[in-house]
Design an enzyme around this catalytic site. Structure first.
Site, PDB file in Angstrom:
ATOM      1  N   ARG A 275       0.945  -1.097   0.113  1.00 58.19           N
ATOM      2  CA  ARG A 275       0.045  -0.070   0.073  1.00 58.19           C
ATOM      3  C   ARG A 275       0.757   1.149  -0.098  1.00 58.19           C
ATOM      4  O   ARG A 275       0.582   2.387  -0.806  1.00 58.19           O
ATOM      5  CB  ARG A 275      -0.885   0.036   1.248  1.00 58.19           C
ATOM      6  CG  ARG A 275      -1.804   1.270   1.246  1.00 58.19           C
ATOM      7  CD  ARG A 275      -3.132   1.163   2.393  1.00 58.19           C
ATOM      8  NE  ARG A 275      -3.897   0.253   1.812  1.00 58.19           N
ATOM      9  CZ  ARG A 275      -4.208  -0.983   2.708  1.00 58.19           C
ATOM     10  NH1 ARG A 275      -3.349  -1.160   3.946  1.00 58.19           N
ATOM     11  NH2 ARG A 275      -5.152  -1.659   2.448  1.00 58.19           N
ATOM     12  N   ALA A 276       1.925   1.343   0.839  1.00 56.88           N
ATOM     13  CA  ALA A 276       3.154   2.520   0.716  1.00 56.88           C
ATOM     14  C   ALA A 276       3.411   2.913  -0.708  1.00 56.88           C
ATOM     15  O   ALA A 276       3.499   3.998  -1.021  1.00 56.88           O
ATOM     16  CB  ALA A 276       3.959   2.403   1.673  1.00 56.88           C
TER      17      ALA A 276
END
Length: 687
Positions: A275-276
C-alpha cells in the site's frame, strides 16, 4: 450556519495544508492523519478544506449522493436514470467519538422488515459522507467496533447494514481525515495504514508567527463574515488551482525512474505490504499536478515519502514515527535514473512545497523531577547531603505476556482484556430493548409473538409483530481495564541490572495493555514522597517515556505510594465508574519511610498516617485495596540469598498475589495475573 475559518488564513502548518490539498486534487491518495499537540489548528484546517472542494453532481432526491453519470445500480433509493443531475457543495461529515453503530452505518427498521418484508432504512454518516469528507476528531479514541466498520467501508467502498439476515448495501467512498493527540493513545495498526498520508503539527516557537496566529483568530472571532471576505480572493485562487490540477492529473506521467525510486524507498525503509508504494505513486503524481507539471520529479518522490511513510514505519507502540531524511536522500540518489521526468523545479509558491517531513522526535517526554537531591542509598540508609541519585537505568528487552484479567463480568468500555457485557460478542440471552433496538434476538422475538397470533387475527404466512414482542440480544465480550502501575524507585531498587529487568517487565505489560485497549497509569515512590508520574491515560507511549526516564534512589515510602494509588483509583471511579482496575505493585516490599503522597502537579497530599512503623502503615494502606475488592498483583523484586518475604505479606494485605522478579521472563507472571479471581481465594501466594 457559522462561517468557517478560511483555509488560506491558517498561519504556517505548510505540511498539513499540502497534504490536505493533495487529497483534494486526488482523493485516491487515501486521506490524511493529522498528529500533534492540542491547539495547533488541526481541526480548523480540516474544516476549512471543504469550502475549497468543487461542487458534486448528484441525482436529485437520492439520499446516497449517487453520481448521475454513473448511478449505483444497488442504491437503496434506485434505480436511477443516467443524466439529469444537480450540483451541490461537497460535504464534510464529522463522526463523533461517542457515536453509535446505527448512527455511523444507518438503522434498519426491524419491526417492519419482519412483519412487512420492507427494507425501511435510515442512512447514517457513511452515506452522508459518500463522495465527500469523513472527518474524525480524536480518531485514536474511537471505539473498536466503529474502527472495524470504518476499515470495512474504506476497503470495499461500500457499507453493509445487516440485521438477522435482512441487509442493505450502499456506496461509501469518502476522503478519510483524522486528527489526534498522540499523548492520548495510538491508533490500531490496521486503521493507521488506511490513512494515505500523515503529518505532524506543532505550535510555532517563533514569537512573530504566534502573534500573527492570535491576531487572525481574534479578528475572525470578532467578525467571521468580514474576516472571510478579506480572504475571499485567496480562497478563490486556491479553489481554481485545485480544479486545474484535477484536470491535469490524468496527463501526469509517472516514469519508470520515479517508480524505481518509490519501490526502492519503500524497500529501504522496510514498510509492510504494497500500500505504501501505491500511495507514494499517487501522492507524487498529485504533487506534479499541483505544481502544474505533467512529469513526476525526484523532488515529488521525496516529498511523497515524507508524507506517506512515517506512520508505516512503527514496529511497536513505543516507536516514534518519523523518517531518516539522510537515508531517504541516499536511496533516492542511488536509484536516480535518466527517466526522472525532466529538470523542472517544483513550484515554490505551493503550500508546503519543499517542506520538511514529520519530526522524528515526536512523542511525550518523560516527566518527574530528575534533579539531584540528598537521598538514601541501597537498603534505604541515609546518604550524605552531597550524594546524588542513581541515573535512570535502561529497560531490558520487552517480552510477550499472556492475558491479564479482572475477575467477574464488567460493563466497561469495549476492549480485549476482561469479561464484560457489551454490544458485541457472543449472545448469552435476551431482554426487552431499552431505547432503539440494535441487536435482534430472533428466536426470543418469535417466541414472544407466537402466543398472540390468533388474537391479532393472523391470516397470512407472516407473523404479526408488535413492538412489545421485540427482544434485544444480550452479549458477552471483552472490556478494557485501567492498569495502574505502582513502581518502587527507592534506593533498594537502585541496582542498575535489577531496575532494568523491572522496567523491561513493566514495558512488556504496557505493550499488552496497548494491544488490549486499556488505560494505564503510573505512580512512583522514592525518597520521602510518592507522585503520579502519569495520570490514567490511553497512551502507553507516555507511560513508557515516563518509565524510561525514571531515576532511583532514596528511602522507601511504600505507604505513601499505596495511598497515592488509592486516591488515583477513587478519582478515576468518579470519572469512569464502569471501568474496572488492575493494580500492579512493583517493589521488594521494604518500607523505610511514611512519605508524602503527591499529585501530578507536585502538590503534597499529606504524610501517610496511622502508626509509627512504615511497614505497619503500608499494611494499613494495602488493606484499603482489599476492602474495595480491587484486583492486584505484587511483582516481588527482592534479590539476594536472604529473602524477607515482605512482598508476599504485602500481597496478602492487598488481597492479591505475589510473583518473583525471576519469574517474569517465563509465563509465570502472566499465568498468575491471568485469573486474579483465583488469587483472591489464596491471597499472598508467591511464585
Amino acid at each position: 450556519m457559522t462561517t468557517p475559518f478560511p483555509f488560506t488564513a491558517v498561519v504556517g502548518q505548510d505540511d498539513l495544508r499540502l497534504a490536505l490539498l493533495l487529497n483534494a486534487v486526488s482523493p485516491a491518495v487515501g486521506g490524511v492523519l493529522v498528529r500533534g499537540e492540542k491547539g495547533t489548528a488541526k481541526s480548523t484546517a480540516v474544516r476549512a478544506l471543504s469550502a475549497l472542494l468543487p461542487a458534486v453532481a448528484v441525482v436529485p432526491g437520492c439520499r446516497f449522493s449517487c453520481d448521475p453519470a454513473a448511478p449505483d445500480p444497488a442504491c437503496p433509493d434506485g434505480p436511477h436514470e443516467v443524466g439529469g443531475g444537480a450540483d451541490r457543495p461537497a460535504r464534510m461529515v464529522e463522526l463523533p467519538v461517542g457515536a453509535s453503530e446505527d448512527r455511523l452505518v444507518g438503522a434498519l427498521d426491524i419491526e417492519r422488515a419482519l412483519a412487512e418484508g420492507v427494507k425501511a432504512f435510515e442512512p447514517g454518516l457513511l452515506a452522508d459522507a459518500h463522495r465527500g469528507i469523513l472527518y474524525v476528531d480524536e480518531v485514536n479514541l474511537l471505539h473498536d467496533h466503529l474502527v472495524d466498520l470504518l476499515l470495512d467501508a474504506a476497503a470495499m467502498g461500500a457499507s453493509y447494514v445487516e440485521r438477522e439476515g435482512v441487509s442493505v448495501r450502499h456506496a461509501a467512498r469518502f476522503l478519510l481525515v483524522g486528527t489526534m493527540n498522540p499523548e492520548e493513545g495510538e491508533l490500531r495498526p490496521q486503521l493507521l495504514d488506511r490513512f494515505g498520508l500523515t503529518v505532524e503539527v506543532a505550535a510555532s516557537r517563533e514569537p512573530e508567527q504566534r502573534v500573527e496566529v492570535v491576531r487572525r483568530r481574534l479578528a475572525y472571532d470578532d467578525d467571521p463574515d468580514g474576516f472571510a471576505a478579506r480572504w475571499a480572493e485567496e480562497e478563490a485562487a486556491v479553489r481554481q488551482r485545485i480544479v486545474a490540477a484535477r484536470r491535469l492529473l490524468p496527463d501526469v506521467r509517472l516514469g519508470d525512474g520515479a517508480l524505481r525510486q518509490i519501490a526502492a524507498t519503500c524497500a529501504a525503509f522496510e514498510v509492510d505490504g504494497m500500500r505504501a508504494d501505491i500511495v507514494m505513486a499517487r501522492t507524487a503524481t498529485a504533487l506534479a499536478a499541483w505544481a502544474g507539471r505533467t512529469d513526476v520529479l525526484a523532488e515529488d518522490v521525496r516529498q511523497a515519502a515524507l508524507l506517506a511513510l512515517p506512520h508505516r514505519r512503527r514496529r511497536n507502540p513505543f516507536d516514534a514515527p518519523g523518517l531518516d531524511e539522510d537515508k531517504l536522500d541516499d536511496t533516492l540518489e542511488q536509484y536516480a535514473g535518466e527517466d526522472d521526468g525532466g529538470e523542472d523545479e517544483p513550484d515554490p509558491d505551493g503550500p508546503g512545497g519543499g517542506g520538511g517531513g514529520p519530526r522524528p522526535d515526536e512523542g511525550p517526554q518523560g516527566g518527574g523531577d530528575t534533579a539531584a537531591r540528598p537521598e538514601a542509598g541501597e537498603g534505604g540508609e541515609p546518604q550524605a547531603s552531597g550524594a546524588r541519585e542513581q541515573a535512570a537505568a535502561p529497560a531490558a528487552e520487552p517480552f510477550r505476556t499472556k492475558a491479564l484479567s479482572v475477575p467477574g463480568i464488567g460493563e466497561g468500555a469495549a476492549g480485549r482484556r476482561s469479561r464484560a457485557r457489551t454490544e458485541h460478542g457472543r449472545t448469552i440471552g435476551a431482554r426487552r430493548p431499552r431505547g432503539a433496538l440494535t441487536k435482534l434476538h430472533l428466536a426470543a422475538t418469535v417466541q414472544a409473538a407466537a402466543p398472540h397470533q390468533r388474537a391479532r387475527g393472523r391470516s397470512g404466512p407472516g407473523l404479526v409483530i408488535r413492538r412489545d414482542d421485540l427482544r434485544q440480544a444480550t452479549r458477552e465480550g471483552r472490556e478494557g481495564n485501567l492498569v495502574l502501575f505502582v513502581v518502587d524507585a527507592s534506593g533498594s531498587m537502585a541496582a542498575r541490572q535489577r531496575m532494568g529487568a523491572v522496567k523491561g517487565a513493566v514495558l512488556s505489560l504496557l505493550l499488552d495493555a496497548y494491544q488490549r485497549r486499556d488505560k494505564v497509569g503510573l505512580v512512583t515512590f522514592r525518597g520521602a514522597e510518592a507522585e503520579v508520574a502519569l495520570p490514567p491515560t490511553s497512551s502507553v507511549d507516555a507511560a513508557a517515556a515516563r518509565l524510561g526516564s525514571l531515576p532511583t534512589g532514596g528511602r522507601t515510602p511504600l505507604a505513601a505510594g499505596l495511598l497515592r494509588a488509592h486516591e488515583v483509583l477513587r478519582v478515576e471511579r468518579l470519572r469512569d465508574p464502569a471501568r474496572r482496575a488492575l493494580v500492579v505493585v512493583v517493589t521488594d516490599g521494604r518500607a523505610t519511610d511514611a512519605g508524602v503522597a503527591r499529585s501530578a502537579s507536585g502538590q503534597g497530599g499529606g504524610r501517610a498516617t496511622g502508626g509509627t512503623e512504615p511497614v505497619v502503615q503500608a499494611g494499613r494502606a494495602a488493606r484499603l485495596f482489599a476492602a474495595d475488592k480491587v484486583a492486584s498483583v505484587v511483582v516481588d523484586c527482592e534479590s539476594g540469598p536472604v529473602r524477607l518475604g515482605l512482598a508476599g505479606r504485602l500481597a496478602e494485605e492487598l488481597g492479591g498475589t505475589a510473583v518473583t522478579l525471576d519469574g517474569l521472563r517465563a509465563d509465570s507472571i502472566a499465568g498468575l495475573v491471568r485469573d486474579v479471581q483465583g488469587t483472591q481465594r489464596t491471597p499472598g501466594r508467591a511464585a
